[in-house]
Design a protein around this motif. Sequence first.
Motif, short mmCIF file in Angstrom:
data_model
loop_
_atom_site.label_atom_id
_atom_site.label_comp_id
_atom_site.label_asym_id
_atom_site.label_seq_id
_atom_site.Cartn_x
_atom_site.Cartn_y
_atom_site.Cartn_z
N ARG A 90 48.96 34.61 43.87
CA ARG A 90 48.89 34.90 42.44
C ARG A 90 48.60 36.37 42.16
N GLU A 144 35.22 42.61 36.64
CA GLU A 144 36.47 42.22 37.31
C GLU A 144 37.52 43.32 37.14
N ALA A 193 43.76 34.54 33.35
CA ALA A 193 43.97 35.73 34.17
C ALA A 193 44.92 36.71 33.49
N PHE A 207 41.95 41.62 43.91
CA PHE A 207 41.08 41.04 42.89
C PHE A 207 39.67 41.42 43.29
N PHE A 263 47.54 41.26 38.80
CA PHE A 263 48.21 39.98 38.92
C PHE A 263 49.72 40.16 38.87
N LEU A 291 47.71 30.74 34.01
CA LEU A 291 47.06 31.27 35.21
C LEU A 291 45.60 31.52 34.86
N ASN A 344 45.29 32.09 46.54
CA ASN A 344 44.85 33.18 45.66
C ASN A 344 45.76 34.38 45.80
N VAL A 366 41.91 32.31 41.92
CA VAL A 366 42.97 32.42 40.91
C VAL A 366 43.96 31.31 41.18
N VAL A 388 41.41 32.36 36.11
CA VAL A 388 40.41 32.81 37.07
C VAL A 388 39.33 31.74 37.11
#
Length: 818
Positions: A218, A351, A331, A225, A355, A319, A215, A295, A321
């Motif tokens: 990413r 959220e 994402a 995140f 990223f 990519l 995670n 992720v 989530v």
Amino acid sequence: MRVSLQWLRELVQVEPEALNPEHLAERLSIAGFEVESVDDLAARAAGVVVGLVEARDPHPAADKLSVCRVRVGAAEPLQIVCGAANVRAGIHVPVALVGTTLPAVSLTIKPAELRGVASNGMICSLQELGLPSGVDGIAILEDLLETVPPLGAPIGPAFGLDDQVLELAITANRPDGLSMRGIAREVAALSGGQTRFPATGPSIEAAQLPTDPENCRRIEAGGLFSITALSNVKVVPSPAWLQQRLEKAGVRPINNVVDITNLVMLETGQPLHGFDRDRLDQAVGSPADPAAIGVRQAEPQERLVTLDGVERTLDSEALVVTLANRPIALAGVMGGLDEAVTTTTTSIWLEAAVFEPQAVRRSARSVGLRTEASSRFEKGLPPDGTLTASDRAVALLQQLTGATLEGRWLHRRPSSGPEAVLLRRDALHNLLGPVLVDGEAEDLDDGRIEGTLQALGCTLTPEEWGWAVAVPPERALDLRREVDLIEEVARLVGYDQFAAHLPDPLEPGGPAPAQRLERRLRQALCAAGLQETCGFSLVAAGAGRVSLANPLLADYGHLRDDLHTELLQAARRNLQASRPGFWAFEIGRVFSEAEGVIEERDLLAGLIAGERRSELWSSSGKTRPADYYLARGVLQAGLDPLLVPVQDRPLAAGEAPGNLLHPGRSATLVVEGQPVGWFGQLHPALALELDLPEATYVFELKLRGLITAAIRPARLQPAFRPYATVPASERDLALVVEGGITAADLLQAIRKAGKPLLEQAELIDRYEGEPVKAGFCSQAFRLRYRDASRTLTEAEVEEAHGRVRQSLERQFAAELRS
């Protein structure tokens, strides 16, 4: 980026004239934010006032028209003929008075007579004011506004039509320009004002989730995140002020939860996304656990229905989530439809994340989708502002939806944090020079430097030599070096404010010798009959080719490692388009990679295929494709101005790309004993495959080797040589030598042995066959002898000629041909 001046006035405190649209547009454009247009919203409703329909009667001659008596605050009511089905007595409406122009429908209101009834004005719909509406008919103010303005008052302010909106073009290096806060700081720095941002709300304590290395990979370095849980959410339409603010920015209002996330994104530049927590619970079959958020790259053929209702087939570039390894969003691009906030939502997960820009860019491109969120993530976001933006959204959600905060969880990727940037006073003055103060040139004073950088949000610590500058988070990706800070000072002070002066000492400029020689080479090749081309530097994958970290297209994801491939394809396209020939060259850079080391080289490559129509006069209109010697002569004519002797020798293995050239009609090109390239006829099999003429010739040379040889002073500086005033004496020399001995080797030996009287030597004949024995050949040369000061005697010529003959016999076992 659409910037509302009303919103900007709330964020920055400056003199009123500084926010004049024309003046501000000019200042921003000069500073690097190009203003593409200025949308004057006030013009849409100029001359439109609040009216009250006192009476509505049917039109005597038209069933679908009504005759209305409308009060607009004047002594007498207006008679207006209206065709809307929803008009009735007792409602407040927007009324366009006579003389008003409505730009949204390109209409100017004039006194009119409709089916015999006079009409003085027009009752307007929202569309006629340039506003979106889902209702047919006129705008009824009681249904649209909480408070109806008094009769005769301008209608524009009630609908936010008392504003101007600037459309800005934001460059890739200024992600802060995609937020109102960033633009406010820019305006404050340009105008000497102060920013005044709204409170973000109290900081929310977060629980650190177990760190998953995959995670974290990413998530942007130093980023995070986060998930913030809220309950007791009431989803309703947003208040008018919020909807108007979004509409001015070009964002469609949806509901109060989604509108708040969009508002915070526009204000801070940080995209946010809300998930319906109950729908997440249903998706995983149990209460959703923030620790199950992840992720990752999508699996091939994995599917996700996004908020726009499109089912998208994903690949490994996307990519996503995930919750319990189930994709719930793309994402940084768009959320999933199944987890979207709706009118039935009562609890949400908010959220907020940062990223990797490259990962979001690849993901958006892989599904062919680009959004407001992805455009911000692609340019890079400061991790330090992510939780602040989330706090701001939570405060608004509590205010406008009655939400109750339950907690926050986050994955955080550690980072060393930004370091202070050192700004030396002398470096700034040396680079920028003095500014003009009352016509006098003076160095920029420290106070102005400090004020400019502080307006951008920088914190300056004075030092003896200058300042240690702490850059604000939103500019951390842009202001990393001393020269970046100097550029900001120059940009915001104004480039036109600095004095113009010439360098001291003043030195003449001009191209370097290597540049002059390259220009001469290009001109000579064009004069020889070749046309210069410029091929694309990006190509498809291939062995040894350097790959790009973030290609725009898969077919153009590597750097080229040769020039001749594109020339061959260009020749094919031209000949297929019924062109009779293709004679071209290119000078360009190629790249190769071996054992992790990338090498760059400049090459000269060319191709001769087919005929030149400009020469048909010399063959009575008949086709005459170039042969090997003509093509080699064209190349030599292009190289001659460099004054570099180029010799041909048999092509050895590995000196040219395999299976490219005809094995018996190709040569290595040698300069000063070193191979610099190759020339030859295209291999017949490849010519057939590419549908090119069999007589197609290709060459490629290393530009550096040619220029290095040509740049030597003896060649670069031309020397005057007077014309000979005495006659020359010529002799022919025919020799029988082994077939593998080249004319170039023989000529080199002849020129060396014939000094100082030998003026010129050239090959005039080469023969193999009877009566010359097998394995040997006859080569004939014409030699010219001369002394610049006197006429040579026969004995002197014979003596020099004899030395040449003896040298050839000794070095090559050459025999005179009888």
